[in-house]
Design a protein around this motif. Sequence first.
Motif, PDB file in Angstrom:
ATOM      1  N   MET A  97      -3.723 -10.245 -32.269  1.00  0.00           N
ATOM      2  CA  MET A  97      -3.902 -10.424 -33.705  1.00  0.00           C
ATOM      3  C   MET A  97      -3.425 -11.820 -34.066  1.00  0.00           C
ATOM      4  O   MET A  97      -2.240 -12.133 -33.928  1.00  0.00           O
ATOM      5  N   GLY A  98      -4.359 -12.654 -34.502  1.00  0.00           N
ATOM      6  CA  GLY A  98      -4.006 -14.029 -34.817  1.00  0.00           C
ATOM      7  C   GLY A  98      -3.496 -14.741 -33.582  1.00  0.00           C
ATOM      8  O   GLY A  98      -4.139 -14.727 -32.535  1.00  0.00           O
ATOM      9  N   GLY A  99      -2.327 -15.324 -33.668  1.00  0.00           N
ATOM     10  CA  GLY A  99      -1.767 -16.048 -32.532  1.00  0.00           C
ATOM     11  C   GLY A  99      -0.746 -15.255 -31.750  1.00  0.00           C
ATOM     12  O   GLY A  99       0.092 -15.836 -31.040  1.00  0.00           O
ATOM     13  N   ARG A 100      -0.789 -13.918 -31.870  1.00  0.00           N
ATOM     14  CA  ARG A 100       0.160 -13.083 -31.120  1.00  0.00           C
ATOM     15  C   ARG A 100      -0.573 -12.001 -30.353  1.00  0.00           C
ATOM     16  O   ARG A 100      -1.536 -11.406 -30.855  1.00  0.00           O
ATOM     17  N   GLY A 101      -0.129 -11.772 -29.124  1.00  0.00           N
ATOM     18  CA  GLY A 101      -0.681 -10.701 -28.313  1.00  0.00           C
ATOM     19  C   GLY A 101       0.430  -9.772 -27.888  1.00  0.00           C
ATOM     20  O   GLY A 101       1.568 -10.212 -27.650  1.00  0.00           O
ATOM     21  N   VAL A 102       0.127  -8.475 -27.785  1.00  0.00           N
ATOM     22  CA  VAL A 102       1.121  -7.498 -27.349  1.00  0.00           C
ATOM     23  C   VAL A 102       0.556  -6.679 -26.197  1.00  0.00           C
ATOM     24  O   VAL A 102      -0.651  -6.455 -26.096  1.00  0.00           O
ATOM     25  N   ALA A 103       1.454  -6.259 -25.307  1.00  0.00           N
ATOM     26  CA  ALA A 103       1.091  -5.386 -24.189  1.00  0.00           C
ATOM     27  C   ALA A 103       2.102  -4.254 -24.137  1.00  0.00           C
ATOM     28  O   ALA A 103       3.309  -4.488 -24.302  1.00  0.00           O
ATOM     29  N   VAL A 104       1.619  -3.039 -23.918  1.00  0.00           N
ATOM     30  CA  VAL A 104       2.465  -1.850 -23.903  1.00  0.00           C
ATOM     31  C   VAL A 104       2.102  -0.996 -22.698  1.00  0.00           C
ATOM     32  O   VAL A 104       0.922  -0.840 -22.375  1.00  0.00           O
ATOM     33  N   GLU A 105       3.101  -0.445 -22.013  1.00  0.00           N
ATOM     34  CA  GLU A 105       2.859   0.490 -20.917  1.00  0.00           C
ATOM     35  C   GLU A 105       3.409   1.858 -21.282  1.00  0.00           C
ATOM     36  O   GLU A 105       4.578   1.988 -21.648  1.00  0.00           O
ATOM     37  N   ILE A 106       2.553   2.870 -21.158  1.00  0.00           N
ATOM     38  CA  ILE A 106       2.978   4.247 -21.365  1.00  0.00           C
ATOM     39  C   ILE A 106       2.630   5.026 -20.110  1.00  0.00           C
ATOM     40  O   ILE A 106       1.472   5.064 -19.683  1.00  0.00           O
ATOM     41  N   ASN A 107       3.638   5.607 -19.498  1.00  0.00           N
ATOM     42  CA  ASN A 107       3.459   6.323 -18.229  1.00  0.00           C
ATOM     43  C   ASN A 107       3.228   7.804 -18.430  1.00  0.00           C
ATOM     44  O   ASN A 107       3.691   8.399 -19.404  1.00  0.00           O
ATOM     45  N   SER A 108       2.520   8.391 -17.467  1.00  0.00           N
ATOM     46  CA  SER A 108       2.314   9.835 -17.413  1.00  0.00           C
ATOM     47  C   SER A 108       2.525  10.275 -15.972  1.00  0.00           C
ATOM     48  O   SER A 108       2.689   9.431 -15.085  1.00  0.00           O
ATOM     49  N   GLU A 109       2.491  11.564 -15.736  1.00  0.00           N
ATOM     50  CA  GLU A 109       2.735  12.075 -14.391  1.00  0.00           C
ATOM     51  C   GLU A 109       1.534  11.957 -13.467  1.00  0.00           C
ATOM     52  O   GLU A 109       1.682  11.747 -12.271  1.00  0.00           O
ATOM     53  N   THR A 110       0.320  12.092 -14.016  1.00  0.00           N
ATOM     54  CA  THR A 110      -0.882  12.040 -13.191  1.00  0.00           C
ATOM     55  C   THR A 110      -1.914  11.095 -13.781  1.00  0.00           C
ATOM     56  O   THR A 110      -1.886  10.797 -14.984  1.00  0.00           O
ATOM     57  N   ASP A 111      -2.842  10.649 -12.942  1.00  0.00           N
ATOM     58  CA  ASP A 111      -3.882   9.748 -13.413  1.00  0.00           C
ATOM     59  C   ASP A 111      -4.907  10.470 -14.280  1.00  0.00           C
ATOM     60  O   ASP A 111      -5.673   9.842 -15.010  1.00  0.00           O
ATOM     61  N   MET A 116       5.755  12.074 -20.515  1.00  0.00           N
ATOM     62  CA  MET A 116       5.253  10.731 -20.816  1.00  0.00           C
ATOM     63  C   MET A 116       6.407   9.846 -21.232  1.00  0.00           C
ATOM     64  O   MET A 116       7.427  10.331 -21.726  1.00  0.00           O
ATOM     65  N   ASN A 117       6.221   8.559 -21.067  1.00  0.00           N
ATOM     66  CA  ASN A 117       7.304   7.635 -21.360  1.00  0.00           C
ATOM     67  C   ASN A 117       6.764   6.288 -21.820  1.00  0.00           C
ATOM     68  O   ASN A 117       5.918   5.698 -21.151  1.00  0.00           O
ATOM     69  N   LEU A 118       7.228   5.846 -22.981  1.00  0.00           N
ATOM     70  CA  LEU A 118       6.946   4.482 -23.428  1.00  0.00           C
ATOM     71  C   LEU A 118       7.916   3.587 -22.690  1.00  0.00           C
ATOM     72  O   LEU A 118       9.095   3.527 -23.018  1.00  0.00           O
ATOM     73  N   ARG A 119       7.430   2.937 -21.647  1.00  0.00           N
ATOM     74  CA  ARG A 119       8.323   2.262 -20.718  1.00  0.00           C
ATOM     75  C   ARG A 119       8.672   0.829 -21.121  1.00  0.00           C
ATOM     76  O   ARG A 119       9.818   0.403 -21.017  1.00  0.00           O
ATOM     77  N   ALA A 162       2.942   4.581 -10.320  1.00  0.00           N
ATOM     78  CA  ALA A 162       3.116   5.601 -11.347  1.00  0.00           C
ATOM     79  C   ALA A 162       1.786   5.658 -12.078  1.00  0.00           C
ATOM     80  O   ALA A 162       0.906   4.852 -11.820  1.00  0.00           O
ATOM     81  N   GLU A 163       1.641   6.607 -12.955  1.00  0.00           N
ATOM     82  CA  GLU A 163       0.368   6.763 -13.651  1.00  0.00           C
ATOM     83  C   GLU A 163       0.523   6.442 -15.129  1.00  0.00           C
ATOM     84  O   GLU A 163       1.615   6.281 -15.639  1.00  0.00           O
ATOM     85  N   GLY A 164      -0.609   6.406 -15.827  1.00  0.00           N
ATOM     86  CA  GLY A 164      -0.591   6.104 -17.242  1.00  0.00           C
ATOM     87  C   GLY A 164      -1.555   4.994 -17.580  1.00  0.00           C
ATOM     88  O   GLY A 164      -2.538   4.763 -16.861  1.00  0.00           O
ATOM     89  N   LEU A 165      -1.269   4.272 -18.667  1.00  0.00           N
ATOM     90  CA  LEU A 165      -2.150   3.198 -19.107  1.00  0.00           C
ATOM     91  C   LEU A 165      -1.341   2.030 -19.666  1.00  0.00           C
ATOM     92  O   LEU A 165      -0.229   2.197 -20.158  1.00  0.00           O
ATOM     93  N   VAL A 166      -1.940   0.859 -19.580  1.00  0.00           N
ATOM     94  CA  VAL A 166      -1.433  -0.326 -20.270  1.00  0.00           C
ATOM     95  C   VAL A 166      -2.402  -0.624 -21.405  1.00  0.00           C
ATOM     96  O   VAL A 166      -3.623  -0.588 -21.218  1.00  0.00           O
ATOM     97  N   GLY A 167      -1.850  -0.885 -22.578  1.00  0.00           N
ATOM     98  CA  GLY A 167      -2.677  -1.271 -23.709  1.00  0.00           C
ATOM     99  C   GLY A 167      -2.375  -2.706 -24.106  1.00  0.00           C
ATOM    100  O   GLY A 167      -1.222  -3.131 -24.071  1.00  0.00           O
ATOM    101  N   VAL A 168      -3.412  -3.483 -24.447  1.00  0.00           N
ATOM    102  CA  VAL A 168      -3.218  -4.849 -24.919  1.00  0.00           C
ATOM    103  C   VAL A 168      -4.003  -5.046 -26.206  1.00  0.00           C
ATOM    104  O   VAL A 168      -5.058  -4.432 -26.407  1.00  0.00           O
TER     105      VAL A 168
END
Length: 298
Positions: A66-80, A133-136, A57-63
């Motif tokens: 902050m301090g001692g915590r890390g977060v990762a998020v995937e948001i999909n799209s239809e095309t690259d 788009m979708n916050l997966r 699928a297409e989209g991006l992962v963001g990481v």
Amino acid sequence: MTVTAQMVKELRDSTGAGMMDAKKALVETNGDMEAAVDWLRTKGLAKAAKKADRVAAEGLVGVAVMGGRGVAVEINSETDFVGKNADFQAMVHNITKTAFRAHTVEELKNADLAGQPVHVVISEAVATIGENMNLRRMASVEGDHVAAYVHNSVADGLGRIGVLVAIKGSEHTFAKQVAMHVAATNPLALSEADLDPVVVERELAVQTSKALEENAASAKPKPDAVIQNNIIPGRMKKFLAENTLMGQMFVMNPEITVAEAAKQAGVEIIAFVRMGVGEGIEKKEEDFAAEVAKMVSA
């Protein structure tokens, strides 16, 4: 169940098996794709395949950390193409930062971002950019130190693969090296104890069937006790080592395992997240010629 040409193609693409072997596997398993992969592996006709290798699928992962915590998020799209869009990148970046105030995807969707819930921000981006788009998903780790790494980065903290590694200790350089290792090797779990029992049972079934069939076909078959007590356990030990982070050979020093490297560094790896764009999403097959014809006639 009717075995279609598309099913055969999908199985061939995911396993590298020949067309007739792929078709026979699907016939033997009544069209069950996962069972067909196992059937091919049992016959020695396919390499081990992870679902992530068979989907896209297409989209991006963001990481972000902050301090001692890390977060990762995937948001999909239809095309690259959307992944290269500056507005889309800014949105993913902002939503990733907002994830520090959430612990689940639902919480994140309803979290405030510049005066609006995140899900509204995404809906407005859909209308502006013109793609669905979708916050997966989102994930997070915590520790004394969290390292982040992005593979195929398109901007700071954004890319196709995002990794977070949490450690107990203060060796920051080592944590970043482990994050790069995770991006390259894609372990299934931190340790053997963390592996999904269903995955282990499935692999045991495959290796047992494969060992018994190979032995039956051998000119000099081994005693059953050797197969049960040596061959199968040996193959399972190899599987566990190759698929758990602590058991894998460290890419920065292939002479030792990650567990040994962590011990030498004086830290404990307590958690990791590896998030790749499109894992687990079946990508729709498009007929490009038909799509162009449709656009021309519109």
